[in-house]
Design a protein around this motif. Structure first.
Motif, mmCIF file in Angstrom:
data_model
loop_
_atom_site.group_PDB
_atom_site.id
_atom_site.type_symbol
_atom_site.label_atom_id
_atom_site.label_comp_id
_atom_site.label_asym_id
_atom_site.label_seq_id
_atom_site.Cartn_x
_atom_site.Cartn_y
_atom_site.Cartn_z
ATOM 1 N N THR A 288 27.927 2.993 86.077
ATOM 2 C CA THR A 288 28.029 4.427 86.023
ATOM 3 C C THR A 288 27.936 4.851 87.303
ATOM 4 N N CYS B 89 32.729 7.020 87.880
ATOM 5 C CA CYS B 89 31.348 6.827 88.381
ATOM 6 C C CYS B 89 31.183 7.777 89.586
ATOM 7 N N PRO C 102 23.522 11.971 85.552
ATOM 8 C CA PRO C 102 24.252 11.139 84.772
ATOM 9 C C PRO C 102 25.027 12.058 83.913
ATOM 10 N N VAL D 197 28.647 12.227 84.918
ATOM 11 C CA VAL D 197 29.395 11.012 84.480
ATOM 12 C C VAL D 197 30.142 11.365 82.960
#
Length: 290
Positions: free
Chosen positions: A183, A213, A267, A270
């Motif tokens: 990621t 990413c 995150p 992503v």
């Protein structure tokens, strides 16, 4: 540019250390120690160093006195001790080591946890054998063996895929890292000024966009004792291709011998990018008649 200070505390931060590494490993280690203390003080979960952070020396005869097999080198133990002292994860950028056979060298990255344990290693796969229009000629394969294995590791910032510098030009490598769950991707570098000016920003943004990413690319910067000049501009790029932080050319101007940029690695960004443009679902290989 996003201001990293505005990131909510719950979002982990990456600290990119920009250096002007030289031919004295002890001096370079002292710079790293100061930079890691700074990164920890700014709340970073993980620090990233540039390629050849501990020894940047194009004189292969002179540098040979410092380069050993990993098990015999003091550098890695020093970095492990720093990670423990500052209580922060560390990506070593890379360091030159002798291959296990003792014949040629390898350009090797390490991921070290905050407890000092080594969580991953990666040997640079693509060696830099080029002749630039400026007349610069680089033949890494004369001394360095290319690696043969991919490396992905879980970190506080997410699942990190490893690469080094010239690897940046080979998108198939990054696709393979994403297929293994990456990621975010580390691309420590010592880019030359001509190639940096022409390609650095566009290639890093392209790798971020095509993989969805985060990209963390700590860079060497400035005029080095071995005679080379590097481009700088350590970048953190989000999966949409937005530059979150750019180190510009700050390392030379810093009296502590480094430049530091800190940026959020969220995150959720992503997930949002991969939902918006579902590359993994859309990707297909079809037979096309010539």
């Amino acid at each position: 540019m996003t201001d990293p200070i505005d990131a909510p505390p719950a979002v982990p931060r990456a600290a990119l250390v920009q250096m002007t590494s030289g031919i004295d490993p002890e001096a370079n280690l002292a710079v790293v120690d100061r930079a890691m203390a700074d990164a920890a003080a700014q709340g970073a979960a993980m620090a990233f160093l540039p390629e050849m952070s501990l020894l940047l020396d194009r004189d292969r005869a002179r540098s040979a006195a410092h380069i050993r097999r990993e098990a015999e080198s003091p550098w890695l133990q020093a970095l492990q001790a720093m990670a423990q002292k500052h209580r922060i994860w560390l990506h070593s950028g890379s360091m030159p080591l002798l291959a296990d056979d003792g014949e040629r060298r390898v350009n090797r990255s390490h991921v070290i946890a905050a407890d000092g344990n080594i969580r991953a290693r990666y040997d640079k796969i693509h060696v830099f054998d080029v002749r630039l229009p400026t007349g610069e000629n680089w033949q890494e394969s004369a001394a360095y063996a290319g690696g043969g294995a991919l490396s992905v590791v879980d970190t506080p910032l997410g699942r990190l895929g490893l690469s080094i510098c010239y690897d940046l030009r080979f998108p198939e490598l990054y696709r393979a890292l994403v297929d293994r769950g990456a990621t975010l991707i580390a691309i420590p570098a010592a880019f030359t000024v001509p190639t940096g000016e022409a390609h650095w920003h566009v290639l890093l943004r392209a790798r971020a966009i095509e993989t969805a990413c985060h990209i963390v690319a700590a860079a060497q910067c400035g005029n080095h004792p071995d005679g080379r000049t590097t481009y700088g501009h350590s970048l953190t790029v989000d999966p949409w291709g937005t530059v979150l932080a750019d180190g510009a050319r700050t390392a030379e101007a810093n009296e502590n011998g480094y430049g530091l940029t800190v940026a959020p690695i969220d995150p959720a960004v992503v997930h949002k990018a991969r939902e918006a443009i579902p590359l993994s679902r859309s990707r297909a290989i079809r037979n096309i008649d010539p």
